[in-house]
Design an enzyme around this catalytic site. Structure first.
Site, PDB file in Angstrom:
ATOM      1  N   SER A 143      30.431  35.744  66.978  1.00 53.22           N
ATOM      2  CA  SER A 143      31.284  35.266  68.082  1.00 53.22           C
ATOM      3  C   SER A 143      31.713  36.470  68.917  1.00 53.22           C
ATOM      4  O   SER A 143      31.723  37.598  68.405  1.00 53.22           O
ATOM      5  CB  SER A 143      32.532  34.604  67.501  1.00 53.22           C
ATOM      6  OG  SER A 143      33.532  34.479  68.496  1.00 53.22           O
ATOM      7  N   TYR A 156      39.699  33.648  61.556  1.00 56.20           N
ATOM      8  CA  TYR A 156      38.400  33.596  62.247  1.00 56.20           C
ATOM      9  C   TYR A 156      37.976  35.001  62.670  1.00 56.20           C
ATOM     10  O   TYR A 156      36.835  35.419  62.458  1.00 56.20           O
ATOM     11  CB  TYR A 156      38.537  32.684  63.467  1.00 56.20           C
ATOM     12  CG  TYR A 156      37.261  32.343  64.200  1.00 56.20           C
ATOM     13  CD1 TYR A 156      36.331  31.474  63.649  1.00 56.20           C
ATOM     14  CD2 TYR A 156      36.998  32.868  65.469  1.00 56.20           C
ATOM     15  CE1 TYR A 156      35.176  31.138  64.336  1.00 56.20           C
ATOM     16  CE2 TYR A 156      35.845  32.527  66.162  1.00 56.20           C
ATOM     17  CZ  TYR A 156      34.941  31.660  65.594  1.00 56.20           C
ATOM     18  OH  TYR A 156      33.792  31.321  66.268  1.00 56.20           O
TER      19      TYR A 156
HETATM   20  C1  BGC Z   1      35.509  30.090  69.271  1.00 53.70           C
HETATM   21  C2  BGC Z   1      36.093  29.175  70.319  1.00 53.70           C
HETATM   22  C3  BGC Z   1      36.602  29.966  71.501  1.00 53.70           C
HETATM   23  C4  BGC Z   1      35.541  30.914  72.002  1.00 53.70           C
HETATM   24  C5  BGC Z   1      36.007  31.808  73.132  1.00 53.70           C
HETATM   25  C6  BGC Z   1      34.490  30.986  69.893  1.00 53.70           C
HETATM   26  O1  BGC Z   1      33.981  31.848  68.928  1.00 53.70           O
HETATM   27  O2  BGC Z   1      34.905  29.313  68.259  1.00 53.70           O
HETATM   28  O3  BGC Z   1      37.156  28.433  69.754  1.00 53.70           O
HETATM   29  O4  BGC Z   1      36.981  29.095  72.543  1.00 53.70           O
HETATM   30  O5  BGC Z   1      35.098  31.729  70.934  1.00 53.70           O
HETATM   31  O6  BGC Z   1      37.243  32.394  72.889  1.00 53.70           O
END
Ligand code: BGC
Length: 255
Positions: A143, A156
């Site tokens: 991410s 996360y």
């Molecule tokens: C997350 C989302 C978030 C996006 C941008 C992703 O990795 O799962 O919840 O909106 O990143 O911030």
């Protein structure tokens, strides 16, 4: 076709980015092991789309937080489709909470799937490659938050930050065996993980103004890169993170 004769396993491919990647790899010629926690309609759709493309498919239902399931996922996949060449560690979850309110159960829920599951599924896959003396590809769906803070999502961020380092470390350790490891770091993509955001117009607007390309991404904005990283054209690429985020990560500017 670029991936003809290859077998790919995509975790969490019953929906969202994983579904798009599983179908894209099949379009490029791969047979695919579809994995999901539940056998829902959406997982069925992934499997049907792959079959329609004339590729073989094996469906595995399991919980990535459980290492016995991970071991079975690789073993059953190999038994059903003969081998595995490409592992896409896509499954991931997130849970919003203020840092001071995060419970041990929240922590375990996120870290066990995003990090522990990825870690041990990859270990089982690597053992399979070493046992069969074959090269392979590992693609982690990380991410932008392996780099960018995301307040109220500390679990996360901790999991995705760990994936950044795991990618670099394994690239070095596994390179001599012909195994490459890369991360794809999506930004905001229209998938079920963002259901809450998608249903909150104010939040959505605030986020879109942060994205230079002016929109959320679609799963298919991500799947082509996964297909490329799985292909021979990416043979010399390892240990890197590739961002697919519409410019979100680097968008800080003074007002
Ligand atoms: C997350 C989302 C978030 C996006 C941008 C992703 O990795 O799962 O919840 O909106 O990143 O911030």
């Amino acid at each position: 076709m670029k991936l003809e004769g290859k077998v790919a396993l995509v975790t969490g491919s019953g929906q969202g980015i994983g579904q798009a990647i599983a179908i894209r790899l099949a379009q490029d010629g791969a047979d695919v092991i579809v994995d999901d926690r539940k056998v829902g309609e959406s997982a069925q759709e992934t499997a049907d789309a792959i079959r329609k493309l004339g590729r073989r498919v094996h469906f595995f239902q399991g919980d990535l937080a459980n290492n016995d399931d991970n071991r079975r996922m690789i073993a059953e996949g190999v038994q059903a489709l003969g081998k595995i060449d490409i592992l896409v560690n896509n499954a991931g979850v997130e849970k919003r909470a203020d840092f001071w309110d995060i419970t041990e159960a929240d922590y375990d829920f996120v870290l066990n799937i995003n990090l522990k599951g990825t870690f041990f599924a990859t270990q089982d896959f690597v053992r399979h490659l070493l046992d069969t003396k074959r090269p392979g590809r590992i693609i982690n769906i990380s991410s932008v938050h392996e780099e960018l803070p995301f307040p109220h999502f500390a679990t996360y961020c901790a999991s995705k930050g760990a994936l950044k380092m795991l990618c670099r470390d394994l690239a070095v350790e596994l390179g001599p065996y012909g195994i490459t490891v890369n991360n794809i770091a999506p930004g905001a993509i229209q998938t079920p993980i963002n259901t809450k955001l998608l249903n909150d117009p104010a939040l959505l607007k605030a986020l879109v103004t942060q994205i230079p390309l002016g929109r959320l991404g679609a799963p298919n904005d991500v799947s082509g890169l996964a297909a490329f990283l799985a292909s021979d054209e990416a043979a010399y690429m390892t240990g890197s993170t590739f961002f697919v985020d519409g410019g979100l990560l680097w968008n800080y500017h003074e007002q």
